[in-house]
Design a protein around this motif. Sequence first.
Motif, PDB file in Angstrom:
ATOM      1  N   GLU A  39      39.040  77.901 -54.412  1.00 17.15           N
ATOM      2  CA  GLU A  39      39.999  78.404 -55.385  1.00 17.15           C
ATOM      3  C   GLU A  39      40.218  77.387 -56.497  1.00 17.15           C
ATOM      4  OE1 GLU A  39      44.445  80.399 -55.231  1.00 17.15           O
ATOM      5  OE2 GLU A  39      43.298  80.162 -53.394  1.00 17.15           O
ATOM      6  N   ILE A  40      40.421  77.910 -57.707  1.00 23.08           N
ATOM      7  CA  ILE A  40      40.821  77.089 -58.854  1.00 23.08           C
ATOM      8  C   ILE A  40      42.052  77.754 -59.446  1.00 23.08           C
ATOM      9  CG2 ILE A  40      40.198  76.172 -61.120  1.00 23.08           C
ATOM     10  CD1 ILE A  40      37.240  76.421 -60.268  1.00 23.08           C
ATOM     11  N   ASN A  41      43.133  77.005 -59.541  1.00 24.97           N
ATOM     12  CA  ASN A  41      44.390  77.545 -60.066  1.00 24.97           C
ATOM     13  C   ASN A  41      44.760  76.835 -61.362  1.00 24.97           C
ATOM     14  OD1 ASN A  41      45.065  79.274 -57.729  1.00 24.97           O
ATOM     15  ND2 ASN A  41      45.116  77.312 -56.674  1.00 24.97           N
ATOM     16  N   ASP A  42      45.166  77.607 -62.346  1.00 24.35           N
ATOM     17  CA  ASP A  42      45.614  77.088 -63.631  1.00 24.35           C
ATOM     18  C   ASP A  42      47.109  76.786 -63.520  1.00 24.35           C
ATOM     19  OD1 ASP A  42      45.815  76.446 -66.280  1.00 24.35           O
ATOM     20  OD2 ASP A  42      45.214  78.411 -67.032  1.00 24.35           O
ATOM     21  N   ILE A  43      47.480  75.515 -63.765  1.00 24.79           N
ATOM     22  CA  ILE A  43      48.883  75.109 -63.658  1.00 24.79           C
ATOM     23  C   ILE A  43      49.258  74.374 -64.944  1.00 24.79           C
ATOM     24  CG2 ILE A  43      50.601  73.829 -62.321  1.00 24.79           C
ATOM     25  CD1 ILE A  43      48.667  73.951 -59.945  1.00 24.79           C
ATOM     26  N   GLU A  44      49.694  75.119 -65.959  1.00 18.90           N
ATOM     27  CA  GLU A  44      50.064  74.584 -67.272  1.00 18.90           C
ATOM     28  C   GLU A  44      48.945  73.703 -67.843  1.00 18.90           C
ATOM     29  OE1 GLU A  44      54.004  72.933 -67.225  1.00 18.90           O
ATOM     30  OE2 GLU A  44      54.830  74.743 -66.303  1.00 18.90           O
ATOM     31  N   ASP A  45      49.163  72.397 -67.946  1.00 16.01           N
ATOM     32  CA  ASP A  45      48.159  71.484 -68.523  1.00 16.01           C
ATOM     33  C   ASP A  45      47.182  70.951 -67.484  1.00 16.01           C
ATOM     34  OD1 ASP A  45      49.388  71.764 -70.975  1.00 16.01           O
ATOM     35  OD2 ASP A  45      50.656  69.991 -70.717  1.00 16.01           O
ATOM     36  N   HIS A  46      47.253  71.477 -66.277  1.00 22.36           N
ATOM     37  CA  HIS A  46      46.437  70.965 -65.180  1.00 22.36           C
ATOM     38  C   HIS A  46      45.743  72.114 -64.454  1.00 22.36           C
ATOM     39  CE1 HIS A  46      49.926  68.192 -65.701  1.00 22.36           C
ATOM     40  NE2 HIS A  46      48.925  67.333 -65.815  1.00 22.36           N
ATOM     41  N   ILE A  47      44.843  71.727 -63.557  1.00 23.44           N
ATOM     42  CA  ILE A  47      44.263  72.696 -62.638  1.00 23.44           C
ATOM     43  C   ILE A  47      44.375  72.147 -61.220  1.00 23.44           C
ATOM     44  CG2 ILE A  47      42.664  73.775 -64.262  1.00 23.44           C
ATOM     45  CD1 ILE A  47      40.398  72.073 -62.948  1.00 23.44           C
ATOM     46  N   ASN A  48      44.385  73.060 -60.295  1.00 22.50           N
ATOM     47  CA  ASN A  48      44.399  72.729 -58.882  1.00 22.50           C
ATOM     48  C   ASN A  48      43.099  73.288 -58.313  1.00 22.50           C
ATOM     49  OD1 ASN A  48      45.099  74.144 -56.075  1.00 22.50           O
ATOM     50  ND2 ASN A  48      46.214  72.225 -56.222  1.00 22.50           N
ATOM     51  N   VAL A  49      42.265  72.422 -57.735  1.00 23.63           N
ATOM     52  CA  VAL A  49      40.985  72.851 -57.169  1.00 23.63           C
ATOM     53  C   VAL A  49      41.046  72.633 -55.660  1.00 23.63           C
ATOM     54  CG1 VAL A  49      38.481  72.582 -57.208  1.00 23.63           C
ATOM     55  CG2 VAL A  49      39.798  72.138 -59.289  1.00 23.63           C
ATOM     56  N   LEU A  50      40.707  73.690 -54.922  1.00 26.19           N
ATOM     57  CA  LEU A  50      40.680  73.624 -53.466  1.00 26.19           C
ATOM     58  C   LEU A  50      39.233  73.695 -52.993  1.00 26.19           C
ATOM     59  CD1 LEU A  50      43.556  76.115 -52.672  1.00 26.19           C
ATOM     60  CD2 LEU A  50      43.618  73.647 -52.370  1.00 26.19           C
ATOM     61  N   PHE A  51      38.850  72.721 -52.193  1.00 27.94           N
ATOM     62  CA  PHE A  51      37.512  72.651 -51.615  1.00 27.94           C
ATOM     63  C   PHE A  51      37.637  72.844 -50.108  1.00 27.94           C
ATOM     64  CE2 PHE A  51      37.628  69.778 -55.239  1.00 27.94           C
ATOM     65  CZ  PHE A  51      36.487  70.103 -55.956  1.00 27.94           C
ATOM     66  N   LEU A  52      36.632  73.486 -49.511  1.00 34.63           N
ATOM     67  CA  LEU A  52      36.561  73.625 -48.060  1.00 34.63           C
ATOM     68  C   LEU A  52      35.191  73.141 -47.630  1.00 34.63           C
ATOM     69  CD1 LEU A  52      37.781  74.721 -45.381  1.00 34.63           C
ATOM     70  CD2 LEU A  52      36.637  76.884 -45.905  1.00 34.63           C
ATOM     71  N   GLY A  53      35.150  72.243 -46.654  1.00 34.81           N
ATOM     72  CA  GLY A  53      33.848  71.745 -46.243  1.00 34.81           C
ATOM     73  C   GLY A  53      33.901  70.888 -44.997  1.00 34.81           C
ATOM     74  N   LYS A  54      32.745  70.292 -44.749  1.00 33.38           N
ATOM     75  CA  LYS A  54      32.584  69.442 -43.569  1.00 33.38           C
ATOM     76  C   LYS A  54      32.252  68.023 -44.004  1.00 33.38           C
ATOM     77  CE  LYS A  54      31.018  72.939 -40.373  1.00 33.38           C
ATOM     78  NZ  LYS A  54      30.104  73.233 -39.295  1.00 33.38           N
ATOM     79  N   ILE A  55      32.723  67.092 -43.206  1.00 31.78           N
ATOM     80  CA  ILE A  55      32.394  65.694 -43.434  1.00 31.78           C
ATOM     81  C   ILE A  55      30.948  65.477 -42.983  1.00 31.78           C
ATOM     82  CG2 ILE A  55      33.182  64.802 -41.207  1.00 31.78           C
ATOM     83  CD1 ILE A  55      34.568  62.536 -42.860  1.00 31.78           C
ATOM     84  N   ILE A  56      30.197  64.705 -43.765  1.00 33.41           N
ATOM     85  CA  ILE A  56      28.821  64.412 -43.399  1.00 33.41           C
ATOM     86  C   ILE A  56      28.626  62.906 -43.369  1.00 33.41           C
ATOM     87  CG2 ILE A  56      27.859  66.575 -44.269  1.00 33.41           C
ATOM     88  CD1 ILE A  56      26.952  65.089 -46.764  1.00 33.41           C
ATOM     89  N   ASP A  57      27.592  62.491 -42.669  1.00 32.32           N
ATOM     90  CA  ASP A  57      27.303  61.070 -42.511  1.00 32.32           C
ATOM     91  C   ASP A  57      26.055  60.735 -43.308  1.00 32.32           C
ATOM     92  OD1 ASP A  57      26.898  58.480 -41.721  1.00 32.32           O
ATOM     93  OD2 ASP A  57      27.015  58.879 -39.583  1.00 32.32           O
TER      94      ASP A  57
END
Length: 136
Positions: free
Chosen positions: A87-105
């Motif tokens: 998801e990417i959310n527009d918040i006035e002068d900013h954006i909020n980006v949500l990432f979903l994933g796995k940690i890798i080595d």
Amino acid sequence: MKTFKLISLDVLEDTSNELLTRTIPLLDGLIIDREDEKSQWVLECLLDKKYFKYFSKIKEKNDAIMLQAKITKEANKPATFMTSIIEINDIEDHINVLFLGKIIDLKKGQIEKTLKSLIEEGYQGDQLLDKFKDSV
């Protein structure tokens, strides 16, 4: 679930067999270990709005995105994640980006790459072990 402060964020871009690092300045961020059966993490990043197009293009293509994130303290080594943007959310002068994933080595991947290269060069047995020790 466990929640931690996200200190820094880098996007690792694969170009011509080389990983380039793009540092993304964080205004604020959290990282959540969902502790689920898939070992997934959520990274929530508050960013300057100028990054909207950059992340929107990645989301539109549904591309996987590799991230390096420092958690809790600047002195900590970065953790590497293979993620997708949920998801990417527009918040006035900013954006909020949500990432979903796995940690890798990445270290494990580099070790496997070195070992494979030595085997392809014809090393075997003790000779392979000695050469591998010299390479790592």
